[in-house]
Design an enzyme around this catalytic site. Structure first.
Site, PDB file in Angstrom:
ATOM      1  N   CYS A   6      43.910  50.863  45.167  1.00  0.00           N
ATOM      2  CA  CYS A   6      43.819  49.405  45.114  1.00  0.00           C
ATOM      3  C   CYS A   6      44.821  48.863  46.129  1.00  0.00           C
ATOM      4  O   CYS A   6      46.019  49.137  46.018  1.00  0.00           O
ATOM      5  CB  CYS A   6      44.177  48.940  43.705  1.00  0.00           C
ATOM      6  SG  CYS A   6      44.305  47.160  43.519  1.00  0.00           S
ATOM      7  N   CYS A   8      40.131  45.909  50.661  1.00  0.00           N
ATOM      8  CA  CYS A   8      40.078  45.944  49.199  1.00  0.00           C
ATOM      9  C   CYS A   8      39.111  47.070  48.861  1.00  0.00           C
ATOM     10  O   CYS A   8      38.041  47.178  49.474  1.00  0.00           O
ATOM     11  CB  CYS A   8      39.555  44.614  48.665  1.00  0.00           C
ATOM     12  SG  CYS A   8      39.113  44.649  46.916  1.00  0.00           S
TER      13      CYS A   8
END
Ligand code: DGL
Length: 290
Positions: free
Chosen positions: A96, A208
């Site tokens: 992440c 992302c």
């Protein structure tokens, strides 16, 4: 057992002890707020299909892109701590970008195993761009973080970086894995500034981990020939290298067992992901209690 190396090159017995005894395989946590980390896991398992993977997603606190830094750091340290108590871990992949830009120092302070973070692929994008204009798609938190600004200053000082903090895309990727269609008109609207530009970015960083799950839709919305760059293959190379060379192989904890998934809230929505998780090679979904 053989370690399949990226680029299709085979390397036999990447984990072979010096006396020729086949080595043990590591237990690796792959962590994200949601399903985005599956894009990283999918790359990492190519060179290391025999490692044991524990996928953890924090659907209770999702999305991280809109949370405070302190909240994210405390949360991730608590989650990895809970996994540490349950399993013998050899490596943690924070799959992440939002969490990695913020929490790596704290994790490295708390846990004595390699902690691998995922950060936006600014460096390769700066090498690949031909018109010198690079788009950066990420959560608002990642776009605003000084870690990202430092990456840009260090690796892309001569590029024009057009940043887009796109929380909607995170939701779209989650919905896609739940079987929903990705609304292309909404994507076109989101990218309007880039689509209307005289010189749009020719290279777009997917900053992302949710976004590679939307690659076909992004590719069909952005101008033809736009190159999408993500961090997945670089992370896979790094993890494979660490497993082959750096981790003290004889010291691997090597807890046997199947690949597992943990979520932080056992909601019907989380349970509905089971068919997808099965396709990714996971057999069970359990609740992780902090
Ligand atoms: N997958 C996360 C990332 O790479 C973001 C998702 C979220 O906002 O929670 O940044």
């Amino acid at each position: 057992m053989a370690t399949k190396l990226r680029d299709g090159n085979s390397v036999s017995s990447g984990l072979m002890l010096s006396d020729g005894i086949a080595a043990k395989w590591p237990t690796i946590i792959v962590f994200d707020s949601g399903v985005g980390g599956l894009s990283i896991y999918n790359e990492v398992r190519q060179p290391l299909p025999d490692a044991r993977y524990l996928y953890v997603f924090d659907n209770e606190a999702f999305p991280y892109g809109e949370k405070s830094e302190q909240f994210i750091v405390d949360r991730i340290v608590a989650i990895v701590g809970a996994m540490w108590r349950l399993h013998k871990l050899d490596m943690v992949i924070v799959a992440c970008n939002t969490a990695s830009t913020i929490s790596l120092p704290a994790l490295r302070e708390h846990f004595p195993c390699p902690i691998i973070g995922v950060v936006p692929a600014i460096k390769p994008a700066a090498r690949l761009t031909r018109n010198g204009i690079v788009g950066l798609l990420a959560t608002r938190a990642t776009v605003q973080h000084s870690y990202t600004h430092n990456l840009i200053n260090q690796f892309a000082p001569n590029c024009q970086i057009l940043q887009l903090g796109a929380a909607e895309l995170v939701d779209m990727a989650e919905a896609k894995l739940h079987g929903e269609m990705v609304p292309l008109p909404v994507l076109r609207e989101l990218f309007r500034p880039w689509l209307r530009a005289v010189d749009p970015p020719d290279t777009v960083v997917l900053g992302c981990t949710h976004f590679p799950l939307l690659s076909p839709e992004l590719q069909s919305t952005l101008p033809e020939g736009t190159r999408l760059v993500d961090s997945g293959s670089a992370i896979a190379r790094r993890v494979a290298w660490l497993v082959e060379h750096n981790i003290d192989v004889s010291g691997l904890q090597s807890e046997a067992g199947p690949n597992r998934v943990y979520c932080l809230a056992a909601t019907p929505q989380a349970m509905a992901l089971m068919p997808v998780l099965t396709r990714y090679g996971f057999g069970s979904l359990e609740k992780l209690t902090l």
